[in-house]
Design an enzyme around this catalytic site. Structure first.
Site, PDB file in Angstrom:
ATOM      1  CD  GLU A 107      17.876  17.795  44.875  1.00  0.00           C
ATOM      2  OE1 GLU A 107      18.180  17.323  43.772  1.00  0.00           O
ATOM      3  OE2 GLU A 107      18.178  18.949  45.202  1.00  0.00           O
ATOM      4  N   GLY A 163      20.826  24.287  47.719  1.00  0.00           N
ATOM      5  CA  GLY A 163      20.603  24.626  46.313  1.00  0.00           C
ATOM      6  C   GLY A 163      19.139  24.910  46.004  1.00  0.00           C
ATOM      7  NE  ARG A 164      16.108  19.951  48.738  1.00  0.00           N
ATOM      8  CZ  ARG A 164      17.249  19.338  48.976  1.00  0.00           C
ATOM      9  NH1 ARG A 164      18.230  19.394  48.109  1.00  0.00           N
ATOM     10  NH2 ARG A 164      17.436  18.667  50.108  1.00  0.00           N
ATOM     11  CE  LYS A 217      25.435  24.965  48.890  1.00  0.00           C
ATOM     12  NZ  LYS A 217      24.494  24.306  49.778  1.00  0.00           N
ATOM     13  CE  LYS A 227      25.033  15.674  40.950  1.00  0.00           C
ATOM     14  NZ  LYS A 227      25.270  16.688  41.973  1.00  0.00           N
ATOM     15  CD  GLU A 232      24.028  18.177  34.768  1.00  0.00           C
ATOM     16  OE1 GLU A 232      24.958  18.469  35.540  1.00  0.00           O
ATOM     17  OE2 GLU A 232      23.226  17.254  34.996  1.00  0.00           O
ATOM     18  CG  HIS A 270      -9.361  20.220  28.309  1.00  0.00           C
ATOM     19  ND1 HIS A 270     -10.642  19.979  27.882  1.00  0.00           N
ATOM     20  CD2 HIS A 270      -9.382  21.431  28.913  1.00  0.00           C
ATOM     21  CE1 HIS A 270     -11.404  21.020  28.197  1.00  0.00           C
ATOM     22  NE2 HIS A 270     -10.668  21.907  28.830  1.00  0.00           N
TER      23      HIS A 270
HETATM   24  O1  F6P Z   1      20.768  17.669  41.582  1.00  0.00           O
HETATM   25  C1  F6P Z   1      21.644  17.770  42.629  1.00  0.00           C
HETATM   26  C2  F6P Z   1      22.064  19.191  42.920  1.00  0.00           C
HETATM   27  O2  F6P Z   1      23.107  19.119  43.839  1.00  0.00           O
HETATM   28  C3  F6P Z   1      20.923  20.053  43.438  1.00  0.00           C
HETATM   29  O3  F6P Z   1      20.667  19.888  44.770  1.00  0.00           O
HETATM   30  C4  F6P Z   1      21.414  21.404  43.068  1.00  0.00           C
HETATM   31  O4  F6P Z   1      20.392  22.340  43.121  1.00  0.00           O
HETATM   32  C5  F6P Z   1      21.935  21.144  41.670  1.00  0.00           C
HETATM   33  O5  F6P Z   1      22.524  19.867  41.761  1.00  0.00           O
HETATM   34  C6  F6P Z   1      22.892  22.157  41.134  1.00  0.00           C
HETATM   35  O6  F6P Z   1      24.036  22.267  41.912  1.00  0.00           O
HETATM   36  P1  F6P Z   1      25.021  23.499  41.773  1.00  0.00           P
HETATM   37  O7  F6P Z   1      24.248  24.744  42.096  1.00  0.00           O
HETATM   38  O8  F6P Z   1      26.113  23.234  42.754  1.00  0.00           O
HETATM   39  O9  F6P Z   1      25.538  23.549  40.361  1.00  0.00           O
END
Ligand code: F6P
Length: 541
Positions: A348, A262-263, A200, A507, A206, A379
Site C-alpha cells: 500500500e 493507517g498502516r 481511523k 470502494k 467493513e 513443503h
Molecule cells: O484499505 C484502505 C485503508 O484506507 C487502509 O489504508 C486503512 O488501513 C484501512 O483502509 C482502514 O481504514 P480505517 O482505519 O479508516 O477504517
C-alpha cells in the site's frame, strides 16, 4: 526523475559482473564475507552476505541513497515536515514510540495521555478489574477493524502470545463477509466480552457493518439494555464525533491523529488490543524496540544501517535484476502473520506509479511481497524458489531461542532455515548430482537423465535477520525496520509512501453496484460482465 537518473550504467555493469561471478564464488574469494556484509542494531543481526554485493557495488548503491538526499528526507520525517504531499500531512508515527522528551511539543500531551489511558485499561484487565455490565470480569476482547486497524494488532497480539499478561482471549474481525463476525460472536459471552472498534476514519464500510452487527448482537443478548453498551464497547478513531454518534460514550473513546497513517497505526491506540494482551510494561517494551530502530535509522552510517541497506538491496533486485517479487519467510511460528501485515505496509505504501510531482515513473517501484512460515513453506513453494524460472530474493527471519522449547525442535528449525539460504546460494551442479548418484550405485544412463532434473542452479540471494528471542522489544524493532526500509525506498524512487489513492475507486464502485442490485432497472448502465454476474447473483442469492 527518470530511470536514467538511477538505473546507472556502472551499477548495471556491477550487476552483470556479480551475477556472472556467482554467490558461491564471492564466498570462496572472501573468507571474511560474513564480517564484511553483516550489521547489527543492538542484538538484531542482519546478514546480507548472500547477496550480489561487494564493497564497490555496495558503495555505488549507497551513492544512490546519497544522490536522493536520503539523510535529509529522514530528518524531514522525524521533524514532522509535511512529507505526505498528496494529503498535506505530517508522518509522525515515530512520535508515538518516542521518549516524552523526543516527542514534538505540540503532540506530547495527547500522546502521553492516550498512552496512560491504554495502560490503565491494560492494568485493570490484568487484575481482572475490567468488568462488564453485570460485574463479571472481561475475558474476551474482539477487535473490529480492517487494513491497518486490523492487520498490525492482529499480527502482534498473536506473535506475542508468549508475553501475554493475562489469559484473555483475543478475536479479530475485519471482513465484510458475515461469516467472520458470526463465527466470532458464536464464541462470545456478552457478559464478559469487550469490543474495540478501530477505524481511523470511522467511515469504513467493513468496520461499520461489523460494529453494527456486534452492537445488535449485544443488545439482542442483553434484552436491549443500551446502558450496558458503555461497559462493553470502546472505539479508537480520529473521527470521535462519528464514534460518539455510533453510541460510544466519551470516556470510552481513544483518539488518534491524521499524522498517523493507517498502516503505521499499531503504535497508537489502534494497538490497544496489543497493549491489553501484553500489558503496560510489554507495550512499553514494544514501543522501546521501535524507538531503538528509529535511533539506529537516524544515527547509523548508511553502510551499517539495516533499513537503508535492505532498502537498497530491494531496489537492486527490483530495478536492476527485474525481480517482480520478494519473499519473507520467518522460521518463527510467532511471526506467522508477519507477511500478511507486511503486504499492506509495503504494497500500500510503495505500490505507486507516479512520482511525488505527479510525473509517471518509468522504473519498477514496490515489489510484490509474499511469504509464509518455515518449515511449512519448504513443503509448499520453495521448489519454485530453488528451481523455478523466477529470481526471488528472500528475507529469512529466525530466533536463536524458542519461547516454547520442545526437545531439539528449535535446533532443527534453525538448521532448516540456514540450509534453505545455503541451498539458494550454492545450489548443486549437474556434475555433483551425477557423481553422487554414481557413487551410490545408480545406473549411469538413468543418473545422467535424472541429474539434469535434480541439479539446482543456486545463485539465489537472501538476507537473514536473527534475534535472540521474539519479545515485544524485538517485534517493535522488526516492524520499525520494515517501516523505515519502505520509506527509504520511496525516497530513492521519489514516490509518496504515505497515501493510498488506489484503493478508493473500488470502494466507490461497490456502492454503485450495491445500488444496482437493489434497483436492477439501473443495470443496463453497467458493462456486460458486471450485468451478467449481477443477474446470476439475483437468480441465486
Ligand atoms: O484499505 C484502505 C485503508 O484506507 C487502509 O489504508 C486503512 O488501513 C484501512 O483502509 C482502514 O481504514 P480505517 O482505519 O479508516 O477504517
Amino acid at each position: 526523475m527518470t530511470s536514467t537518473d538511477f538505473i546507472l550504467p556502472h551499477l548495471t555493469q556491477h550487476k552483470d559482473r556479480l551475477y556472472a561471478k556467482g554467490l558461491k564464488a564471492l564466498f570462496a574469494d572472501d573468507p571474511m564475507r560474513f564480517d564484511h556484509f553483516s550489521t547489527r542494531c543492538g542484538d538484531l543481526l542482519l546478514d546480507y552476505s548472500k547477496n550480489f554485493i561487494d564493497a564497490e557495488s555496495r558503495q555505488a548503491l549507497l551513492d544512490l541513497a546519497k544522490k536522493a538526499d536520503l539523510g535529509r528526507h529522514i530528518d524531514a520525517m522525524f521533524k514532522g515536515e509535511y512529507i505526505n504531499n498528496t494529503e498535506n500531512r505530517q508522518v509522525l508515527h515515530t512520535a508515538l514510540r518516542a521518549k516524552p522528551d523526543n516527542i514534538p511539543q505540540d503532540y506530547r500531551h495527547q500522546i502521553e495521555t492516550t498512552k496512560q489511558k491504554m495502560f490503565s485499561y491494560a492494568r485493570q484487565l490484568e487484575q481482572s478489574q475490567l468488568k462488564g455490565a453485570t460485574g463479571k470480569a472481561i475475558n474476551t476482547v474482539v477487535n473490529i477493524g480492517v487494513g491497518g486497524s486490523d492487520l498490525g494488532p492482529n499480527m502482534a497480539v498473536n506473535a506475542l502470545k508468549a508475553s501475554h499478561s493475562s489469559p484473555t482471549r483475543f478475536l479479530f474481525v475485519s471482513n465484510i463477509d458475515p461469516v467472520q463476525i458470526s463465527r466470532a460472536l458464536d464464541q462470545c459471552d456478552p457478559e464478559t466480552t469487550l469490543f474495540i472498534i478501530c477505524s481511523k476514519t470511522f467511515t469504513t464500510l467493513e468496520t461499520l457493518a461489523n460494529a453494527h452487527a456486534a452492537r445488535q448482537w449485544f443488545l439482542d443478548k442483553t434484552g436491549g439494555d443500551e446502558s450496558a453498551i458503555q461497559h462493553h464497547f470502546l472505539a479508537v478513531s480520529t473521527n470521535l464525533e462519528a464514534a460518539a454518534e455510533f453510541g460510544i460514550p466519551e470516556q470510552n473513546l481513544f483518539p488518534m491523529w491524521d499524522w498517523v497513517g493507517g498502516r503505521y497505526s499499531l503504535w497508537s491506540a489502534i494497538g490497544l488490543s496489543i497493549c491489553l494482551a501484553v500489558g503496560a510494561e510489554g507495550f512499553q517494551a514494544f514501543l522501546d524496540g521501535g524507538e531503538a530502530m528509529d535511533d539506529h535509522f537516524k544515527n547509523t552510517p548508511f553502510d551499517q544501517n539495516i533499513p537503508v541497506l535492505m532498502a537498497l538491496l530491494g531496489i537492486w533486485y527490483s530495478d536492476y535484476f527485474q525481480c517482480q517479487s520478494q519473499a519473507l519467510i520467518s522460521y518463527d511460528q510467532n511471526l506467522e502473520q508477519f507477511p500478511d501485515y507486511l503486504q499492506q505496509l509495503d504494497m500500500e505504501s510503495n505500490g505507486k506509479s507516479v512520482q511525488k510531482s505527479g510525473s509517471p515513473v518509468d522504473y519498477a517501484t514496490g515489489a510484490i511481497l509474499w511469504g509464509g512460515v518455515g518449515t511449512n513453506t519448504q513443503h509448499s513453494f520453495h521448489q519454485l524458489i530453488h528451481q523455478g524460472s523466477h529470481l526471488i530474493p528472500v528475507d529469512f527471519l529466525v530466533a536463536a531461542q524458542s519461547n516454547c522449547p520442545v526437545a531439539n525442535q528449535h535446533q532443527d528449525l534453525f538448521s532448516n532455515c540456514l540450509a534453505q539460504s545455503q541451498a539458494m546460494m550454492q545450489g548443486r551442479s549437474e556434475q555433483e548430482v551425477l557423481e553422487e548418484m554414481l557413487s551410490n550405485g545408480s545406473d549411469e544412463e538413468q543418473a545422467r537423465f535424472l541429474a539434469k532434473h535434480r541439479a539446482i542452479a543456486g545463485n539465489k540471494p537472501s538476507n537473514t535477520l536473527m534475534y535472540k528471542q521474539l519479545t515485544p522489544f524485538v517485534l517493535g524493532q522488526l516492524i520499525a525496520l520494515y517501516e523505515h526500509k519502505i520509506y527509504a525506498q520511496s525516497v530513492v524512487w521519489n514516490i509518496n509512501a504515505f497515501d493510498q489513492w488506489g484503493v478508493e475507486l473500488g470502494k466507490q464502485l461497490s456502492k454503485t453496484i450495491s445500488s444496482v442490485i437493489s434497483n436492477p432497472e439501473q443495470a443496463s448502465q453497467q458493462d456486460s460482465s458486471t450485468q451478467g454476474l449481477i443477474q446470476y447473483y439475483l437468480k441465486n442469492r
